[in-house]
Design a protein around this motif. Structure first.
Motif, PDB file in Angstrom:
ATOM      1  N   ALA A  65     -26.892 -12.389  49.864  1.00 43.34           N
ATOM      2  CA  ALA A  65     -26.632 -10.937  49.899  1.00 43.34           C
ATOM      3  C   ALA A  65     -27.808 -10.191  49.296  1.00 43.34           C
ATOM      4  CB  ALA A  65     -25.347 -10.616  49.135  1.00 43.34           C
ATOM      5  N   ALA A  66     -28.264 -10.667  48.138  1.00 36.83           N
ATOM      6  CA  ALA A  66     -29.330  -9.966  47.421  1.00 36.83           C
ATOM      7  C   ALA A  66     -30.634  -9.971  48.202  1.00 36.83           C
ATOM      8  CB  ALA A  66     -29.533 -10.595  46.046  1.00 36.83           C
ATOM      9  N   GLY A  67     -30.769 -10.910  49.138  1.00 43.25           N
ATOM     10  CA  GLY A  67     -32.003 -10.974  49.908  1.00 43.25           C
ATOM     11  C   GLY A  67     -32.007 -10.066  51.122  1.00 43.25           C
ATOM     12  N   ARG A  68     -30.856  -9.451  51.421  1.00 42.67           N
ATOM     13  CA  ARG A  68     -30.798  -8.648  52.660  1.00 42.67           C
ATOM     14  C   ARG A  68     -31.365  -7.248  52.438  1.00 42.67           C
ATOM     15  NH1 ARG A  68     -25.255 -11.111  53.189  1.00 42.67           N
ATOM     16  NH2 ARG A  68     -25.777 -13.003  54.291  1.00 42.67           N
ATOM     17  N   SER A  69     -31.864  -6.674  53.533  1.00 43.12           N
ATOM     18  CA  SER A  69     -32.470  -5.345  53.375  1.00 43.12           C
ATOM     19  C   SER A  69     -31.361  -4.334  53.071  1.00 43.12           C
ATOM     20  CB  SER A  69     -33.230  -4.963  54.639  1.00 43.12           C
ATOM     21  OG  SER A  69     -32.367  -4.363  55.547  1.00 43.12           O
ATOM     22  N   GLY A  70     -31.672  -3.353  52.266  1.00 43.43           N
ATOM     23  CA  GLY A  70     -30.679  -2.345  51.869  1.00 43.43           C
ATOM     24  C   GLY A  70     -29.938  -2.736  50.608  1.00 43.43           C
ATOM     25  N   PHE A  71     -30.106  -3.992  50.178  1.00 39.28           N
ATOM     26  CA  PHE A  71     -29.398  -4.448  48.988  1.00 39.28           C
ATOM     27  C   PHE A  71     -30.169  -4.053  47.733  1.00 39.28           C
ATOM     28  CE2 PHE A  71     -27.769  -7.127  45.724  1.00 39.28           C
ATOM     29  CZ  PHE A  71     -26.452  -7.350  46.059  1.00 39.28           C
ATOM     30  N   ARG A  72     -29.485  -3.516  46.737  1.00 38.58           N
ATOM     31  CA  ARG A  72     -30.137  -3.183  45.465  1.00 38.58           C
ATOM     32  C   ARG A  72     -29.528  -4.052  44.381  1.00 38.58           C
ATOM     33  NH1 ARG A  72     -32.586  -0.752  48.434  1.00 38.58           N
ATOM     34  NH2 ARG A  72     -33.055   1.435  48.744  1.00 38.58           N
ATOM     35  N   ASP A  73     -30.333  -4.862  43.757  1.00 40.00           N
ATOM     36  CA  ASP A  73     -29.814  -5.758  42.720  1.00 40.00           C
ATOM     37  C   ASP A  73     -29.904  -5.062  41.365  1.00 40.00           C
ATOM     38  OD1 ASP A  73     -28.603  -7.982  41.947  1.00 40.00           O
ATOM     39  OD2 ASP A  73     -30.216  -9.378  42.485  1.00 40.00           O
ATOM     40  N   VAL A  74     -29.120  -4.003  41.233  1.00 37.61           N
ATOM     41  CA  VAL A  74     -29.248  -3.166  40.042  1.00 37.61           C
ATOM     42  C   VAL A  74     -27.862  -2.949  39.453  1.00 37.61           C
ATOM     43  CG1 VAL A  74     -29.855  -0.830  39.258  1.00 37.61           C
ATOM     44  CG2 VAL A  74     -31.183  -1.916  41.057  1.00 37.61           C
ATOM     45  N   ARG A  75     -27.726  -3.077  38.156  1.00 37.10           N
ATOM     46  CA  ARG A  75     -26.445  -2.757  37.512  1.00 37.10           C
ATOM     47  C   ARG A  75     -26.720  -1.887  36.297  1.00 37.10           C
ATOM     48  NH1 ARG A  75     -22.419  -6.708  39.628  1.00 37.10           N
ATOM     49  NH2 ARG A  75     -20.788  -5.766  38.386  1.00 37.10           N
ATOM     50  N   PHE A  76     -26.124  -0.682  36.298  1.00 40.46           N
ATOM     51  CA  PHE A  76     -26.231   0.174  35.117  1.00 40.46           C
ATOM     52  C   PHE A  76     -25.112  -0.221  34.164  1.00 40.46           C
ATOM     53  CE2 PHE A  76     -27.665   3.436  38.453  1.00 40.46           C
ATOM     54  CZ  PHE A  76     -28.971   2.993  38.394  1.00 40.46           C
ATOM     55  N   LYS A  77     -25.323   0.019  32.883  1.00 40.93           N
ATOM     56  CA  LYS A  77     -24.335  -0.433  31.911  1.00 40.93           C
ATOM     57  C   LYS A  77     -23.190   0.578  31.773  1.00 40.93           C
ATOM     58  CE  LYS A  77     -23.902  -3.199  27.961  1.00 40.93           C
ATOM     59  NZ  LYS A  77     -22.855  -3.780  28.772  1.00 40.93           N
ATOM     60  N   LEU A  78     -21.941   0.057  31.780  1.00 35.71           N
ATOM     61  CA  LEU A  78     -20.790   0.909  31.503  1.00 35.71           C
ATOM     62  C   LEU A  78     -20.236   0.517  30.133  1.00 35.71           C
ATOM     63  CD1 LEU A  78     -18.379   1.135  34.582  1.00 35.71           C
ATOM     64  CD2 LEU A  78     -19.525   3.012  33.433  1.00 35.71           C
ATOM     65  N   PRO A  79     -19.740   1.474  29.355  1.00 35.38           N
ATOM     66  CA  PRO A  79     -19.243   1.107  28.024  1.00 35.38           C
ATOM     67  C   PRO A  79     -17.881   0.400  28.060  1.00 35.38           C
ATOM     68  CG  PRO A  79     -19.041   3.471  28.391  1.00 35.38           C
ATOM     69  CD  PRO A  79     -19.745   2.913  29.577  1.00 35.38           C
ATOM     70  N   ILE A  80     -17.243   0.304  29.240  1.00 36.93           N
ATOM     71  CA  ILE A  80     -15.922  -0.346  29.321  1.00 36.93           C
ATOM     72  C   ILE A  80     -15.942  -1.415  30.411  1.00 36.93           C
ATOM     73  CG2 ILE A  80     -14.478   1.550  28.451  1.00 36.93           C
ATOM     74  CD1 ILE A  80     -14.067   2.341  31.402  1.00 36.93           C
ATOM     75  N   ASP A  81     -15.043  -2.418  30.269  1.00 36.27           N
ATOM     76  CA  ASP A  81     -14.936  -3.470  31.285  1.00 36.27           C
ATOM     77  C   ASP A  81     -13.752  -3.250  32.218  1.00 36.27           C
ATOM     78  OD1 ASP A  81     -17.080  -4.860  30.268  1.00 36.27           O
ATOM     79  OD2 ASP A  81     -15.816  -5.806  28.733  1.00 36.27           O
ATOM     80  N   ALA A  82     -12.761  -2.503  31.724  1.00 31.32           N
ATOM     81  CA  ALA A  82     -11.562  -2.270  32.529  1.00 31.32           C
ATOM     82  C   ALA A  82     -10.992  -0.910  32.151  1.00 31.32           C
ATOM     83  CB  ALA A  82     -10.533  -3.366  32.267  1.00 31.32           C
ATOM     84  N   SER A  83     -10.191  -0.329  33.067  1.00 34.01           N
ATOM     85  CA  SER A  83      -9.614   0.990  32.803  1.00 34.01           C
ATOM     86  C   SER A  83      -8.184   1.006  33.334  1.00 34.01           C
ATOM     87  CB  SER A  83     -10.454   2.051  33.515  1.00 34.01           C
ATOM     88  OG  SER A  83      -9.818   3.304  33.429  1.00 34.01           O
ATOM     89  N   ALA A  84      -7.217   1.210  32.425  1.00 36.48           N
ATOM     90  CA  ALA A  84      -5.800   1.122  32.808  1.00 36.48           C
ATOM     91  C   ALA A  84      -5.452   2.113  33.915  1.00 36.48           C
ATOM     92  CB  ALA A  84      -4.927   1.373  31.583  1.00 36.48           C
ATOM     93  N   ALA A  85      -6.099   3.279  33.942  1.00 38.61           N
ATOM     94  CA  ALA A  85      -5.742   4.314  34.921  1.00 38.61           C
ATOM     95  C   ALA A  85      -6.033   3.868  36.357  1.00 38.61           C
ATOM     96  CB  ALA A  85      -6.509   5.600  34.618  1.00 38.61           C
ATOM     97  N   LEU A  86      -6.843   2.825  36.524  1.00 35.58           N
ATOM     98  CA  LEU A  86      -7.185   2.392  37.876  1.00 35.58           C
ATOM     99  C   LEU A  86      -6.114   1.482  38.483  1.00 35.58           C
ATOM    100  CD1 LEU A  86     -11.008   1.723  37.393  1.00 35.58           C
ATOM    101  CD2 LEU A  86      -9.864   3.787  38.218  1.00 35.58           C
ATOM    102  N   SER A  87      -5.191   1.014  37.647  1.00 30.55           N
ATOM    103  CA  SER A  87      -4.099   0.174  38.152  1.00 30.55           C
ATOM    104  C   SER A  87      -2.889   1.052  38.448  1.00 30.55           C
ATOM    105  CB  SER A  87      -3.742  -0.866  37.086  1.00 30.55           C
ATOM    106  OG  SER A  87      -2.498  -1.454  37.387  1.00 30.55           O
ATOM    107  N   MET A  88      -2.055   0.609  39.394  1.00 36.59           N
ATOM    108  CA  MET A  88      -0.843   1.371  39.692  1.00 36.59           C
ATOM    109  C   MET A  88       0.378   0.745  39.023  1.00 36.59           C
ATOM    110  SD  MET A  88      -1.062   2.774  43.475  1.00 36.59           S
ATOM    111  CE  MET A  88      -0.760   1.365  44.487  1.00 36.59           C
TER     112      MET A  88
END
Ligand code: HDE
Length: 720
Positions: free
Chosen positions: A526-549
């Motif tokens: 996947a990372a080798g395909r054109s259009g792919f960006r191997d970039v991750r910005f840091k988020l201060p949280i790993d999970a968020s309860a509001a995203l679950s139903m």
């Protein structure tokens, strides 16, 4: 030719009796209810027979009554919306909890308790007008506020992010998801090659794909889903100070979904499931409500979020910027004419009022052009703002004139500005500080067709969503990917999708790939395909309860419970349990072998609302099987009735059986309470004794309140 008019005027002055007679020619007072007329008002003497040369002869072209009727009929349809074609709408109001004057000068957001009329249209996106309601898709959630300062449209979705970052890719996305152009299949479904081909080549779609493969895309009811403005907008206060704002609608009934098997069955059993649900709820006085939530961010603090607020594939986790509830919206009136209101309503994200402004989100910017443009062809010209449903409640005045379907009769000599000829004062506009003032944002230069590097991270928030789901929700996401990809003919496309998913979560990707007859997910490929960006910005949280139903709650108000009966049903305990359900706001319907009545064990008549075959279990949230030996026996012998409970069981719905009613669960290995009976999540087996009834009712209400019982083991084995 001028002579007769002069004559008339002269005679009128003289009080001539002939003119007096003319003045008395008032229209006839026949109403259209009791007398059909042509559009010119000519009374139609016969609405069953065309004008023919003799009773058996050919029809005459001169029959203007027939011609007018058929011509109008020929033109009854207008082009459907290119997206969001299937929808349903309702009227209501928005009421403000607290003044927002600190943030915005918008008039309707100033005064606590102020009520603003609204019209809301919900929709699916991909399907045609005649498609089914319960397909897997995003739902449109468009609200028109009729404010004193002009109409404000909040044209959002039930998913807070979007597939693509730039308007340039929207037509490609829509082409890919709509039925394939060579054979126009499949209808209202993303499970086909072109959609997955496109999204697998566009990793920016990954976050939204996670949402669309989740239960969010198969809501139980339009009344039980959230709404989002998606883009970042601006609020500007009276001092000209701006805040970024994200809009949320939080349903009072909680967020709930169907299960996929159920959604597919409903699509056939009742394609109007969501429309009917909304219509009936409003009709019965169960007015749906949402609270308006805002995430407000000072302009200077946006940078610190760690991702770009202008990127519509990102949300702001509620843990980082809490949602403040500022008002409620109630839908309390159904439309009177679907076409005039729901079909002709024209929304536009560019319909804003002073105090609300745009951000530079490149998707939003593209939308600002598109919506007027599409109405021009859909509603046939530039005057669609004059249609009753689109008209503002405040007066408006400008020198736009004429065009197709103009309704207003603009009077006078002047249709330009500046002028000195209009009544009143000279008309000259020299700018000023009133009215709508665009936020004077500094712009960057030079011009370019580049994507900002701050839009490069396509996976961190997809992983956040995945990590925030309960284990049942994760199972549903995996199953949804498997289902969709199993319909994709080309293995290479399936492979590309799972390779991308490996960047969301390796286990998710592995699980999805298992039944698809392809290789193991390969993150490196996947990372080798054109259009792919191997970039991750840091988020201060790993999970968020509001995203679950899963933990949403919302009670059991308006939930539907089927009471399965046959002749000989014992209604003593049934009535106590039924009362508990009604007290909690549920709706109970008696489902029997035939319409009319069945005899109860005490010889009374019990009215039946539906039959086992005309109203299947997928239309209900829970099932009650009352006691009564002969009722239970008849039910257990009836294939439709047995299927009814098995299906409800398979869909993890709450089932309550009383006394002999347990007969119906025998094929599931469930018998009368005793040492042998295993406890099954969400299955209540009650005794009909008077002492047990009240408690049973309360337990039943509590179990329905948990919505579904996902921990129920081995439901796949149930043949329903
Ligand atoms: Fe729309 N969208 N859209 N859209 N959209 C339309 O307008 C468009 C987008 C949304 O109930 C169309 O009147 C472009 C995002 C809703 O009548 C059209 C782009 C969001 C509705 C159009 C987007 C939406 C529409 C079709 C990308 C969520 C239904 C008929 C640049 C925030 C409104 C019409 C209703 C309808 C264009 C992206 C929501 C063609 C070009 C993002 C709820 O103008």
């Amino acid at each position: 030719m001028a002579q007769p008019r002069q004559d008339t005027q002269r005679k009128a002055k003289a009080g001539d009796s002939a003119t007096a007679k003319l003045k008395q020619l008032e229209p006839f007072s026949q109403g259209p209810e009791n007398q059909l007329t042509t559009n010119q008002g000519v009374v139609i003497p016969d609405n069953h027979n065309s004008l023919k040369a003799g009773a058996r002869g050919p029809t005459l072209l001169e029959d203007f009554i027939l011609r007018e009727k058929i011509t109008h009929f020929d033109h009854e349809r207008i082009p459907e919306r290119v997206v969001h074609a299937r929808g349903t709408g309702a009227h209501g109001f928005f009421e403000l909890y607290r003044s927002l004057s600190e943030y915005t000068r918008a008039d309707f957001l100033q005064e606590v308790g102020a009520r603003t009329p609204v019209f809301v249209r919900f929709s699916t996106v991909a399907g045609s007008r005649g498609s089914s309601d319960t397909v897997r898709d995003v739902r449109g959630f468009a609200v028109k506020f009729y404010t004193r300062e002009g109409n404000y449209d909040l044209v959002g979705n039930n998913i807070p992010v979007f597939f693509v970052q730039d308007a340039m890719k929207f037509p490609d996305l829509v082409h890919a998801v709509k039925p394939e152009p060579h054979h126009e299949m499949p209808q209202a479904a993303s499970a086909h090659d072109t959609f997955w081909d496109f999204v697998s080549l566009m990793p920016e779609t990954t976050h939204m794909l996670m949402w669309v493969m989740s239960d969010r895309a198969i809501p139980r009811s339009l009344r039980m889903m959230e709404g989002f403005g998606v883009h970042t907008f601006r609020f500007i206060n009276a001092r000209g100070v701006a805040h970024f704002v994200k809009f949320h609608w939080k349903p009072k009934l909680g967020k709930h979904a169907l299960v996929w098997d159920e959604a597919q069955k409903i699509a056939g059993k009742d394609p109007d499931f969501h429309r009917r649900d909304l219509w009936e709820s409003i009709d019965q006085g169960n007015f749906p409500e949402w609270e308006l939530g805002l995430q407000l961010i000072e302009e200077g603090k946006a940078q610190a979020l760690g991702f770009d607020l202008l990127d519509p594939t990102k949300l702001i986790p509620e843990d980082m910027v809490p949602v403040q509830l500022v008002g409620r919206m109630t839908l309390n009136r159904n439309v009177e004419n679907f076409f005039s209101e729901t079909e002709q309503v024209a929304f536009h994200p560019g319909h804003v009022v002073p105090g609300i402004d745009f951000s530079n989100d490149p998707l939003l910017q593209g939308r600002l052009f598109s919506y007027t443009d599409t109405q021009l062809s859909r509603l046939g010209g530039p005057n669609f703002h004059e249609l009753p449903i689109n008209r503002g409640v405040c007066p408006f005045h400008n020198f736009q004139r004429d065009g197709m379907h103009r309704m207003q009769i603009n009077k006078g000599q002047v249709n330009y500005e500046p002028n000195t000829l209009a009544t009143g004062s000279e008309q000259r506009f020299d700018g000023g500080t009133g009215g709508f003032q665009s936020y004077p944002q500094e712009l960057e230069s030079p011009k370019s067709r580049r994507r900002s590097p701050s839009f490069d991270d396509h996976f961190t928030q997809a992983t956040l969503f995945w990590n925030s789901q309960s284990s049942a929700e994760k199972d549903h996401i995996i199953a949804a990917f498997q289902f969709e990809l199993s319909k994709v003919q080309l293995p290479a496309i399936r492979q590309r999708v799972v390779d991308n998913l490996a960047h969301v979560d390796p286990k998710l990707a592995r699980k999805v790939a298992e039944p698809l007859g392809i290789g193991a997910p390969d993150a490196k490929a996947a990372a080798g395909r054109s259009g792919f960006r191997d970039v991750r910005f840091k988020l201060p949280i790993d999970a968020s309860a509001a995203l679950s139903m899963e933990t949403t709650g919302g009670g059991i108000q308006t939930r539907k419970v089927a009471i399965l009966v046959a002749g000989g049903v014992e209604t003593g305990a049934m009535k106590i349990v039924q009362q508990a359900l009604l007290d909690a706001g549920a709706i109970c319907k008696v489902v029997g072998p035939h319409l009319g009545f069945v005899s109860t064990s005490s010889g009374q008549q019990l009215a039946v609302d539906f039959t086992y075959s005309n109203m299947p279990s997928v239309m209900f949230d829970a099932v009650l099987v009352p006691s009564g030996a002969s009722s239970a026996k008849t039910l257990a012998m009836n294939g439709d009735a047995v299927h009814f409970v098995l299906e409800a069981f398979k869909h993890c719905k709450t089932i309550c059986v009383i006394g002999e009613g347990v007969e119906l669960l025998r094929t599931l290995g469930i018998s009368a309470p005793g040492p042998d009976m295993p406890a099954v999540a969400g299955v209540l087996v009650g005794k009909s004794e008077p002492t047990a009834r009240v408690q049973l009712g309360q337990d039943f209400v509590a179990a329905i309140g948990r919505h579904r019982h996902w921990s129920r083991a081995n439901v796949e084995a149930v043949p329903a």
